[in-house]
Design a protein around this motif. Sequence first.
Motif, PDB file in Angstrom:
ATOM      1  N   LYS A   1      39.299  32.867  41.440  1.00  0.00           N
ATOM      2  CA  LYS A   1      38.424  33.805  41.860  1.00  0.00           C
ATOM      3  C   LYS A   1      37.119  33.278  42.151  1.00  0.00           C
ATOM      4  CE  LYS A   1      40.185  37.927  38.962  1.00  0.00           C
ATOM      5  NZ  LYS A   1      40.579  38.875  39.993  1.00  0.00           N
TER       6      LYS A   1
ATOM      7  N   VAL B   1      39.010  32.835  34.704  1.00  0.00           N
ATOM      8  CA  VAL B   1      39.388  33.218  35.805  1.00  0.00           C
ATOM      9  C   VAL B   1      38.202  34.154  36.320  1.00  0.00           C
ATOM     10  CG1 VAL B   1      40.935  34.658  37.349  1.00  0.00           C
ATOM     11  CG2 VAL B   1      41.777  32.836  35.932  1.00  0.00           C
ATOM     12  N   ILE B   2      37.674  35.061  35.570  1.00  0.00           N
ATOM     13  CA  ILE B   2      36.783  35.974  36.120  1.00  0.00           C
ATOM     14  C   ILE B   2      35.405  35.393  35.220  1.00  0.00           C
ATOM     15  CG2 ILE B   2      35.327  37.965  35.209  1.00  0.00           C
ATOM     16  CD1 ILE B   2      37.729  39.455  35.827  1.00  0.00           C
TER      17      ILE B   2
ATOM     18  N   GLU C   1      40.485  35.090  27.281  1.00  0.00           N
ATOM     19  CA  GLU C   1      39.253  35.070  28.038  1.00  0.00           C
ATOM     20  C   GLU C   1      38.104  35.125  27.278  1.00  0.00           C
ATOM     21  OE1 GLU C   1      39.575  38.911  30.871  1.00  0.00           O
ATOM     22  OE2 GLU C   1      40.934  39.220  29.295  1.00  0.00           O
TER      23      GLU C   1
ATOM     24  N   GLY D   1      44.728  32.791  40.152  1.00  0.00           N
ATOM     25  CA  GLY D   1      44.289  32.912  38.712  1.00  0.00           C
ATOM     26  C   GLY D   1      45.669  32.902  37.812  1.00  0.00           C
ATOM     27  N   SER D   2      46.890  33.625  38.385  1.00  0.00           N
ATOM     28  CA  SER D   2      47.937  33.646  37.572  1.00  0.00           C
ATOM     29  C   SER D   2      48.771  32.497  37.804  1.00  0.00           C
ATOM     30  CB  SER D   2      48.945  34.799  38.180  1.00  0.00           C
ATOM     31  OG  SER D   2      48.514  36.116  38.390  1.00  0.00           O
TER      32      SER D   2
ATOM     33  N   ASP E   1      40.804  31.438  29.532  1.00  0.00           N
ATOM     34  CA  ASP E   1      41.226  32.115  30.819  1.00  0.00           C
ATOM     35  C   ASP E   1      39.801  32.261  31.488  1.00  0.00           C
ATOM     36  OD1 ASP E   1      41.310  33.733  32.956  1.00  0.00           O
ATOM     37  OD2 ASP E   1      43.018  34.885  32.115  1.00  0.00           O
TER      38      ASP E   1
ATOM     39  N   TYR F   1      43.876  40.383  29.878  1.00  0.00           N
ATOM     40  CA  TYR F   1      44.731  40.467  31.055  1.00  0.00           C
ATOM     41  C   TYR F   1      44.490  38.819  31.714  1.00  0.00           C
ATOM     42  CZ  TYR F   1      45.920  41.489  35.862  1.00  0.00           C
ATOM     43  OH  TYR F   1      46.368  41.490  37.187  1.00  0.00           O
ATOM     44  N   HIS F   2      45.756  38.459  32.097  1.00  0.00           N
ATOM     45  CA  HIS F   2      45.993  37.020  32.464  1.00  0.00           C
ATOM     46  C   HIS F   2      46.719  37.129  33.711  1.00  0.00           C
ATOM     47  CE1 HIS F   2      44.255  35.922  28.616  1.00  0.00           C
ATOM     48  NE2 HIS F   2      45.035  36.412  28.211  1.00  0.00           N
ATOM     49  N   GLY F   3      47.043  38.146  34.573  1.00  0.00           N
ATOM     50  CA  GLY F   3      47.586  37.848  35.984  1.00  0.00           C
ATOM     51  C   GLY F   3      48.936  38.681  35.829  1.00  0.00           C
TER      52      GLY F   3
HETATM   53  N1  PLP Z   1      42.828  36.065  34.413  1.00  0.00           N
HETATM   54  C1  PLP Z   1      41.833  37.030  34.616  1.00  0.00           C
HETATM   55  C2  PLP Z   1      40.837  37.106  33.548  1.00  0.00           C
HETATM   56  C3  PLP Z   1      41.950  37.820  35.672  1.00  0.00           C
HETATM   57  O1  PLP Z   1      41.017  38.734  35.660  1.00  0.00           O
HETATM   58  C4  PLP Z   1      42.941  37.761  36.701  1.00  0.00           C
HETATM   59  C5  PLP Z   1      42.860  38.461  37.915  1.00  0.00           C
HETATM   60  O2  PLP Z   1      42.149  39.683  37.828  1.00  0.00           O
HETATM   61  C6  PLP Z   1      44.014  36.731  36.676  1.00  0.00           C
HETATM   62  C7  PLP Z   1      43.849  35.937  35.340  1.00  0.00           C
HETATM   63  C8  PLP Z   1      44.832  36.505  37.563  1.00  0.00           C
HETATM   64  O3  PLP Z   1      44.376  36.051  38.671  1.00  0.00           O
HETATM   65  P1  PLP Z   1      45.131  36.428  40.129  1.00  0.00           P
HETATM   66  O4  PLP Z   1      44.825  37.508  40.487  1.00  0.00           O
HETATM   67  O5  PLP Z   1      44.182  35.608  41.012  1.00  0.00           O
HETATM   68  O6  PLP Z   1      46.447  35.752  40.060  1.00  0.00           O
END
Ligand code: PLP
Length: 454
Positions: free
Chosen positions: A289, A262-263, A227, A121-122, A260, A154-156
């Motif tokens: 994820k 990712v979740i 997000e 995700g990061s 974002d 939260y973005h990583g």
């Molecule tokens: N973005 C969001 C909304 C997340 O919740 C996360 C991780 O929890 C990430 C990005 C980062 O993902 P990663 O841990 O796979 O780098």
Amino acid sequence: MSRMTPDYAELARVDRSNHLHPKTNPVTYQRDGGTMIVGGQGVYLTDSEGNRLLDGVAGLANVNVGYGHPQLIEAIHCQLNELSYFHTFTGFSNPASAALTERLRDRLPATINTFYYVASGSEAIDTAAKIASFYWRRRGQHGKRKFIAFRRGYHGNTVFASALTGMPEYHDQFALPLDDIIWVDPPFQYEQNPGMDEAAFSRLASNRIREAIEAAGPDTVAGLFAEPMLASGGGIIPPKSFWPEVRRICDALGVLLIFDEVITGFGRLGEWLGETAFGVTGDICAMAKGISSAYIPMGAVGLSDRVADVLMNANKYFMHGFSATGHPVAAAATLANIEIIESEGLLAATRTGPGLEWRNGLDGLSRHDIVGDIRRLGFVGVLHLDPAKTGRSGPSKTAPAARFSALCRDRGLIVRGGEEIVLMSPPLCLSASEAAEMIGILDDALTAFASDPD
Ligand code: PLP
């Protein structure tokens, strides 16, 4: 093939002394140790002492189809036999990542047809930021280098993803934050304006974004990262009209809307992308994820046609790539994951039997005084504990949600506890009876907390 049972106690000793764990206090870990997870099936994990734990978080909100799914294991196995790895730089590709591109193009919103692959995700967030910067540079707008992000978002944890994360604890140990990030409060009605009419609150919250862009100067702002609902930041669900309003603001002021996912992607909010649940499509989306249910690290960035047109017509190298970009095994796992989500009806699961059991069960927990608010959407839910009602006699070493998580854990359930917020995101394959088991444990742990709050 037979395997000897590992000596878990010896492995735990090495782990305690020489493994620096993420988001773990190394001093207490070396002193007290932790939990070795040795197996997983469906929604349950097993630890090295033989305890069975219901995983109410799906790993880190990523094991969407549950643990040990035979179809996913088989797909990975087949791909490993066929082609274990080759890169996708300088004109190379592989059938699995090409097939995945076709599948994602078919499943995601109609304007998102071009993809870039990463392994987390990061990485997806950093890639999305670079894509946005390159997009504006290609269009001759070099001044557009700032990004808007939400406090509590939260973005990583790569340097740029941490910089975009609106939680000071992710900056304090490092040379962060960066100057080019502009912070805006998230649309968090429960804490900000609980009594306000929802539509009025939505306007107020979306206007904060307009004002931030105008104050910075639209010519300096490349994009807004967000997000669709803030997960780790507290399960913050924007009002219905918020994202359509923000979409209009971004269009009017020439700012890319970068989601974002990712979740929120891959079924967690009942859609392939969470933004669809809010009736909008972004210009760029970052995914990871649940895209592969974490069987193999995987992530992707989706580009809308508007952005892709600019990048795909740049007659030069795109100077950004990871060794794992387009990894065939990760692509095969992702393809199988998508097939499972479809064949098992997991997008609908958030709205049918198990989803309803979970949702109604959570809502029922509001009868406990200590619960200040319950927020839930799809298979993301939080219990927001009310610190004024915990009945604690004095300052306690442990935050209320951490103490509550420990009580759940003693009863065989994993949840995540921050200060006052207990976060849950069970696997999408949770059955109705497993949902009932989870709610039963939460109920019991809330009762236990009330009678022994310290
Ligand atoms: N973005 C969001 C909304 C997340 O919740 C996360 C991780 O929890 C990430 C990005 C980062 O993902 P990663 O841990 O796979 O780098």
